[in-house]
Write a protein that holds these residues in place. Structure first.
Motif, PDB file in Angstrom:
ATOM      1  N   LEU A 161       0.817  -1.197   0.000  1.00  0.00           N
ATOM      2  CA  LEU A 161       0.000   0.000   0.000  1.00  0.00           C
ATOM      3  C   LEU A 161       0.860   1.260   0.000  1.00  0.00           C
ATOM      4  O   LEU A 161       0.557   2.241  -0.680  1.00  0.00           O
ATOM      5  N   SER A 162       1.947   1.231   0.750  1.00  0.00           N
ATOM      6  CA  SER A 162       2.836   2.393   0.805  1.00  0.00           C
ATOM      7  C   SER A 162       3.496   2.649  -0.539  1.00  0.00           C
ATOM      8  O   SER A 162       3.714   3.797  -0.934  1.00  0.00           O
ATOM      9  N   LYS A 163       3.809   1.573  -1.255  1.00  0.00           N
ATOM     10  CA  LYS A 163       4.389   1.727  -2.593  1.00  0.00           C
ATOM     11  C   LYS A 163       3.379   2.348  -3.552  1.00  0.00           C
ATOM     12  O   LYS A 163       3.743   3.130  -4.423  1.00  0.00           O
ATOM     13  N   ALA A 164       2.107   2.006  -3.370  1.00  0.00           N
ATOM     14  CA  ALA A 164       1.067   2.515  -4.262  1.00  0.00           C
ATOM     15  C   ALA A 164       0.814   3.993  -4.019  1.00  0.00           C
ATOM     16  O   ALA A 164       0.612   4.764  -4.961  1.00  0.00           O
ATOM     17  N   ASN A 165       0.822   4.408  -2.748  1.00  0.00           N
ATOM     18  CA  ASN A 165       0.576   5.807  -2.406  1.00  0.00           C
ATOM     19  C   ASN A 165       1.082   6.051  -0.992  1.00  0.00           C
ATOM     20  O   ASN A 165       0.728   5.309  -0.074  1.00  0.00           O
ATOM     21  N   THR A 166       1.885   7.081  -0.806  1.00  0.00           N
ATOM     22  CA  THR A 166       2.489   7.332   0.505  1.00  0.00           C
ATOM     23  C   THR A 166       1.446   7.695   1.562  1.00  0.00           C
ATOM     24  O   THR A 166       1.730   7.604   2.761  1.00  0.00           O
ATOM     25  N   TYR A 167       0.242   8.099   1.140  1.00  0.00           N
ATOM     26  CA  TYR A 167      -0.814   8.378   2.119  1.00  0.00           C
ATOM     27  C   TYR A 167      -1.114   7.142   2.956  1.00  0.00           C
ATOM     28  O   TYR A 167      -1.544   7.250   4.116  1.00  0.00           O
ATOM     29  N   ALA A 168      -0.888   5.957   2.390  1.00  0.00           N
ATOM     30  CA  ALA A 168      -1.163   4.716   3.109  1.00  0.00           C
ATOM     31  C   ALA A 168      -0.286   4.559   4.348  1.00  0.00           C
ATOM     32  O   ALA A 168      -0.587   3.754   5.230  1.00  0.00           O
ATOM     33  N   GLU A 169       0.818   5.326   4.435  1.00  0.00           N
ATOM     34  CA  GLU A 169       1.659   5.262   5.622  1.00  0.00           C
ATOM     35  C   GLU A 169       0.916   5.770   6.857  1.00  0.00           C
ATOM     36  O   GLU A 169       1.341   5.519   7.985  1.00  0.00           O
TER      37      GLU A 169
END
Length: 399
Positions: A206-214
């Motif tokens: 998820l973090s690779k897809a979008n940093t908001y997922a962090e």
């Protein structure tokens, strides 16, 4: 014979969900924040197969719907866009809503992906919206955000929220999960939350897809604690007037290693072998072992092994060979389907006579299929408990 009280099966909810009180408390706090008009980060449950992620999501849905929320469940399938998942969630949960929220959803204003939500004699459905046809090459992001904002407005006016309960999140294509995460990041004031579930490597994907997922809250779901595992086995039987012998209970806990699915499966087959006896004994558990293994081999394990290509099977078989060559032999001599050995990825590559770079593509494909994951950098483990022993039996390495 009294009806079997155990519920083994993928995503089958037990009558009482035991040992997940802390996760349900997290969801309860999230709901209170949303209902108070405050924002809340998505919650994602991660864990191996068989720990009860799906049952937990279904329980979460029931809890939120009891608060008046629009909360639906969706299990991701390959090549499915987020908009399709959201449509399914809304359609399936809209029928359970009441009052003004139900009226708002039936207004005909909710459309996404060229489909409009409408209420008919058989309930809510999505049908082709002739007024706004969807182009295949259009950007799905703006439309998804618009749809979610409209849902959020209706829910907010009714003092409730919208929960997107999405299972197997790792199955989304990277571009699709990026769209979903980006859409969630654009919803600042709407009472809409994602509550998802997936395999242990999901956080990094998820973090690779979008940093908001962090910013997501990731909750690791593991095997049950000792007392909860005991209760999961003994309580359903006790409610029907049957008790478990101490030795039989200990044997099931050892075999299942406190994984919820395996606990249910061993308890169910032991109940069958007891054939209505008032007491389940260790002999009944031993009689149940072959039936449990047959079910696991025919379903949980073979379905995944058969999806592997020839090269992927070679990699998986080599993982088991490397584990067996380790000092502890990689597995317990007693039948324990939940045991999952860890191996060094470098050792697997070396056994194949290749470099890490040469096998990286094959390894990553197997990870995406949900069969293995990397619990720590440089190490690999099977995501399906007991899969290593199945490979031994399948390839003739069992001993």
């Amino acid at each position: 014979m009294t009806l079997n009280p155990y519920t083994p099966g993928a995503g089958t909810r037990p009558p009482t969900l035991i040992g997940r009180e802390s996760q349900l408390a997290v969801v309860g706090s999230l709901a209170e924040l949303v209902e108070a008009g405050r924002s809340s980060n998505p919650v994602v449950f991660t864990g191996l197969r068989g720990v009860g992620k799906t049952s937990l999501l279904q329980e979460v849905g029931a809890v939120l719907r009891s608060r008046g929320w629009l909360a639906g469940y969706y299990e991701v399938r390959r090549d499915v866009e987020p908009g399709v998942a959201v449509r399914s969630i809304v359609r399936d949960s809209a029928d359970l809503t009441q009052g003004r929220l139900r009226k708002a959803l039936s207004s005909g204003a909710h459309s996404i992906g060229g489909m409009k939500l409408s209420l008919g004699p058989t309930g809510f459905t999505f049908a082709v919206d002739a007024a706004s046809p969807r182009r295949d090459d259009s950007d799905p992001f703006p439309e998804l955000v618009r749809f979610l904002r409209l849902l959020g407005r209706d829910a907010s006016q009714n003092g409730v929220g919208v929960a997107l309960l999405i299972d197997e999140l790792q199955v989304f294509r990277k571009r699709d999960i990026a769209v979903l995460v980006q859409a969630l990041s654009a919803l600042k004031d709407e009472p809409i939350v994602l509550i998802g579930a997936g395999l242990p490597y999901l956080a990094s994907e998820l973090s690779k897809a979008n940093t908001y997922a962090e910013r997501f809250r990731f909750e690791l779901i593991d095997r049950l604690g000792e007392s909860d595992a005991r209760a999961a086995v003994t309580d359903p039987a006790f409610d029907l007037g049957t008790i478990w012998d101490d030795d039989a209970l200990e044997r099931v806990l050892e075999l299942a290693d406190r994984y919820p699915y395996f606990l249910q499966l061993y308890a169910s087959e032991s109940w069958t072998c007891a054939a209505g006896a008032a007491r389940i004994e260790s002999t009944h558990v031993d009689e149940a072992i072959p039936a449990v293994q047959r079910q696991l081999d025919a379903g949980l394990y073979s379905a995944r092994y058969d999806r592997l290509s020839e090269r992927e099977r070679e990699y998986v078989d080599t993982m088991v060979a490397v584990a067996d060559a380790s000092p502890d032999g990689g597995h317990d001599a007693r039948p324990r389907p939940s045991v999952s050995p860890r191996v060094q990825s470098g050792a697997v590559a070396a056994e194949l006579g290749k470099s890490l770079t040469q096998v990286a593509t094959t390894r990553d494909r197997i990870i995406r299929k949900g069969i293995i994951h990397a619990p720590v950098y440089g190490e690999l483990e099977f995501s399906v408990p007991g899969f290593a022993d199945y490979v031994r039996r399948r390839t003739g390495r069992a001993r």
